[in-house]
Design an enzyme around this catalytic site. Structure first.
Site, PDB file in Angstrom:
ATOM      1  N   ASP A  37      41.268  38.619   1.485  1.00 42.47           N
ATOM      2  CA  ASP A  37      40.920  37.551   1.958  1.00 42.47           C
ATOM      3  C   ASP A  37      41.608  36.323   1.454  1.00 42.47           C
ATOM      4  O   ASP A  37      41.138  35.742   0.377  1.00 42.47           O
ATOM      5  CB  ASP A  37      39.444  37.363   2.290  1.00 42.47           C
ATOM      6  CG  ASP A  37      39.043  38.109   3.303  1.00 42.47           C
ATOM      7  OD1 ASP A  37      39.238  38.282   4.538  1.00 42.47           O
ATOM      8  OD2 ASP A  37      37.992  39.051   2.929  1.00 42.47           O
ATOM      9  N   ASP A 181      35.514  41.703  11.531  1.00 47.85           N
ATOM     10  CA  ASP A 181      35.437  40.888  10.229  1.00 47.85           C
ATOM     11  C   ASP A 181      34.338  40.128  10.291  1.00 47.85           C
ATOM     12  O   ASP A 181      34.019  38.923  10.963  1.00 47.85           O
ATOM     13  CB  ASP A 181      36.760  40.368   9.984  1.00 47.85           C
ATOM     14  CG  ASP A 181      36.730  39.942   8.447  1.00 47.85           C
ATOM     15  OD1 ASP A 181      35.875  40.090   7.763  1.00 47.85           O
ATOM     16  OD2 ASP A 181      37.817  39.077   8.112  1.00 47.85           O
TER      17      ASP A 181
HETATM   18  C1  DX5 Z   1      35.217  35.862   5.471  1.00 46.28           C
HETATM   19  C2  DX5 Z   1      36.227  37.091   5.400  1.00 46.28           C
HETATM   20  C3  DX5 Z   1      35.704  38.341   5.377  1.00 46.28           C
HETATM   21  C4  DX5 Z   1      34.427  38.435   4.503  1.00 46.28           C
HETATM   22  C5  DX5 Z   1      33.729  39.856   4.769  1.00 46.28           C
HETATM   23  O1  DX5 Z   1      35.923  34.763   5.952  1.00 46.28           O
HETATM   24  O2  DX5 Z   1      37.248  37.049   6.305  1.00 46.28           O
HETATM   25  O3  DX5 Z   1      36.546  39.581   5.233  1.00 46.28           O
HETATM   26  O4  DX5 Z   1      34.789  38.427   3.134  1.00 46.28           O
HETATM   27  O5  DX5 Z   1      32.483  39.739   3.882  1.00 46.28           O
HETATM   28  P1  DX5 Z   1      31.189  40.346   4.672  1.00 46.28           P
HETATM   29  O6  DX5 Z   1      31.445  41.707   5.160  1.00 46.28           O
HETATM   30  O7  DX5 Z   1      30.234  40.214   3.482  1.00 46.28           O
HETATM   31  O8  DX5 Z   1      30.938  39.539   5.809  1.00 46.28           O
HETATM   32 ZN    ZN Z   2      38.545  38.889   6.212  1.00 43.15          ZN
END
Ligand code: DX5
Ligand code: ZN
Length: 225
Positions: A37, A181
């Site tokens: 990310d 996501d």
């Molecule tokens: C947030 C990111 C995600 C996030 C996912 O903007 O795009 O990929 O880090 O994390 P979790 O699974 O904890 O929601």
């Molecule tokens: Zn992400």
């Protein structure tokens, strides 16, 4: 129709002091690819990391890497992330602005031999971007407001996942990926797959203080049945 379900850990909540070890632990746990990310402090408020961290992950694993670019003007960064080792680059429809500019970004990625994927924020409707689906390999449906790990998945957005899957099937796109996501956990992963997703980002579900990545991934796989 049964399709292969893949899990992509996001390293956002990993221990960056031991990043290579964390990536190797996730790989040993049997994940399918890494989801990295990238945040620029503009498209979303936080900063995360850039090409150096992607290159460090590339050096730590042979798994495929997708970069999720939560940045303004993603096209200015594609080349750097391609060189850093990303096979897939996910740009945001909201950053591109419209269909025409999205198409130019898709072409740019193809020219770099990267797989083009499109992320869509919660407020973006399928009708706005559906015309692009045949030109993409993947749509990433955000089930949270982007910018932070550890949020709760918004179930009201799962119909969007189903609509994207239906559009891909209507266009006979074999092998098209629909990714979710945000907030994927053991308790909702089966629901995500039922909605039509075949790639699940799991950030805090894999990298957290309560479990090892091996335990966490085993729990996610068990929940998939
Ligand atoms: C947030 C990111 C995600 C996030 C996912 O903007 O795009 O990929 O880090 O994390 P979790 O699974 O904890 O929601
Ligand atoms: Zn992400």
């Amino acid at each position: 129709m049964s399709r292969t379900i893949r899990i992509a850990p996001s390293i956002l909540t990993a221990d960056f002091g031991h990043l290579a070890d964390q990536v190797r632990a996730a790989e040993a746990a049997g994940v399918d690819l890494m989801h990295l990310d990238v945040m620029d402090g503009h498209f979303v408020p936080p900063f995360s990391f850039g090409t150096e961290v992607v290159a460090a992950v590339r050096a730590a694993t042979s798994l495929p890497i997708e970069v999720h670019l939560m940045v303004e003007r993603p096209g200015e960064h594609f080349e750097g992330f391609a060189q850093a080792g990303a096979e897939t680059q996910i740009f945001h429809y909201e950053a591109a602005g419209d269909l025409e500019r999205s198409r130019a970004l898709i072409e740019q990625l193809r020219a770099l031999d990267c797989a083009p994927a499109l992320a869509v924020n919660p407020e973006t409707e399928v009708d706005e971007f559906a015309a692009l689906i045949p030109e993409l390999v993947q749509v990433t449906v955000m089930t949270i407001r982007p910018g932070w790990g550890g949020q709760t998945l918004r179930e009201d957005l799962l119909p969007k996942v189903t609509a994207v899957r239906s559009a891909a099937e209507a266009a006979s796109l074999a092998g098209f990926t629909v990714e979710i996501d945000g907030g994927v956990k053991a308790h909702n992963i089966a629901q995500c797959v039922h909605a039509g997703a075949d790639l699940l980002v799991a950030g805090s579900a894999v990298f957290n203080d309560q479990q090892t990545p091996a335990e966490a991934v085993a729990e996610l796989r068990a929940a998939l049945g």
